[in-house]
Design an enzyme around this catalytic site. Structure first.
Site, PDB file in Angstrom:
ATOM      1  N   TYR A 197       0.845  -1.207   0.000  1.00 13.17           N
ATOM      2  CA  TYR A 197       0.000   0.000   0.000  1.00 13.17           C
ATOM      3  C   TYR A 197       0.882   1.260   0.000  1.00 13.17           C
ATOM      4  O   TYR A 197       0.641   2.188  -0.792  1.00 13.17           O
ATOM      5  CB  TYR A 197      -0.909  -0.025   1.219  1.00 13.17           C
ATOM      6  N   ASP A 203     -11.334   8.942   5.490  1.00 13.46           N
ATOM      7  CA  ASP A 203     -10.051   9.640   5.633  1.00 13.46           C
ATOM      8  C   ASP A 203     -10.291  11.140   5.597  1.00 13.46           C
ATOM      9  O   ASP A 203     -10.516  11.696   4.525  1.00 13.46           O
ATOM     10  CB  ASP A 203      -9.114   9.205   4.509  1.00 13.46           C
ATOM     11  N   ASP A 252      -3.118   5.022  10.385  1.00 15.05           N
ATOM     12  CA  ASP A 252      -4.186   4.403   9.597  1.00 15.05           C
ATOM     13  C   ASP A 252      -4.550   3.057  10.210  1.00 15.05           C
ATOM     14  O   ASP A 252      -3.675   2.324  10.678  1.00 15.05           O
ATOM     15  CB  ASP A 252      -3.731   4.180   8.146  1.00 15.05           C
TER      16      ASP A 252
END
Lengths: 128, 128
Positions: A14, A38, A98
Site C-alpha cells: 500500500y 479519511d 491508519d
C-alpha cells in the site's frame, strides 16, 4: 488464510503504491465493497470506484510514503505513516495513524485514517 | 460535545491510570457497555465489570506507560503506547497501537489493541 505476514506485506505494498501514485493500483488492494474514511469522522467512501476516485487526488503529486510503525493482529493493521508531498511552493508532511481491516484473502475491507489538521506541517520552499 | 482535545485528554488519563494500576479507575473511563479486544482478534470483553477484570491482571505489576504518538479524529483515537513491566526476573516491553472510539461524553466505547508477540521484548534482569 489471513496471516500477520500477509497483512504487513499488504501494508508495505500500500505504501509503495501510494508513492507510485496510481489510484487504480491502490484500489486493487481493496475488496470490492470496501470502505475508506479519511480522516475518520468524514464521509465514508464505499466501493472500489469511489476509492479509486479518492486516491486519484494524489495524481501528479511528488509523494513519499514512509512506514514509521506497523502493528497487526487478528484481521487488523494499524500503522503510523509519514506522507510527504512536494509542490513548487510547499513541502507538506502528514503523519496519520491508519487502521485497516482485511478479509481472508488479504484484501483491505476498511481503512480509517486517524489525523487532524494539527498533524499536517507545511513548509514553504525557499526560492531558488 | 466530543472534541479532539477531550479525546486526547482521555487517552493521556488512560495512560496515567494504567501506570497507577487501579483497574476500577481504568474501567471508569469506559462507557457501561464498552468493549475491549486485546489483542485484536482475541475474545471481546464487554461491559465495565469484564473490563475491570481484564485490567486487574495488571494489579501489583511495576509498570510504566509512555504515549509515543497520539492521533485523533472524529470519534476515534489511535495511539502508539510503550508499556514496560518489571518483575524480579524480567523487564518486558510491549508497544501496541491501540484504537479507541468514544461517545459524546468522552467515554471510551471500544478499545482494540493491535500487537503481536513480535512486538513484545523480554530482558532478563542481571542478578544483583
Amino acid at each position: 488464510m489471513l496471516t500477520i505476514d500477509k497483512i504487513t506485506q499488504t501494508v508495505a505494498e500500500y505504501a509503495r503504491r501510494l508513492e507510485a501514485g496510481d489510484a487504480a493500483k491502490i484500489a486493487e488492494l481493496y475488496a470490492e465493497d470496501a470502505t475508506v474514511e479519511d480522516p475518520a469522522g468524514s464521509a465514508v467512501r464505499k466501493g472500489r470506484a469511489a476509492i479509486a476516485a479518492f486516491y486519484s487526488e494524489l495524481d501528479g503529486l511528488a509523494l513519499t510514503a514512509e512506514l514509521l510503525t506497523v502493528r497487526a493482529s487478528g484481521d487488523t493493521a494499524a500503522f503510523h505513516l509519514r506522507v510527504i508531498t512536494t509542490t513548487e511552493e510547499f513541502v507538506s508532511s502528514i503523519e496519520p495513524i491508519d487502521v485497516m481491516t482485511f478479509d481472508e484473502h488479504g484484501r483491505i475491507t476498511s481503512m480509517r485514517a486517524i489525523w487532524s489538521p494539527a498533524d499536517v506541517v507545511h513548509h514553504r520552499r525557499s526560492s531558488q
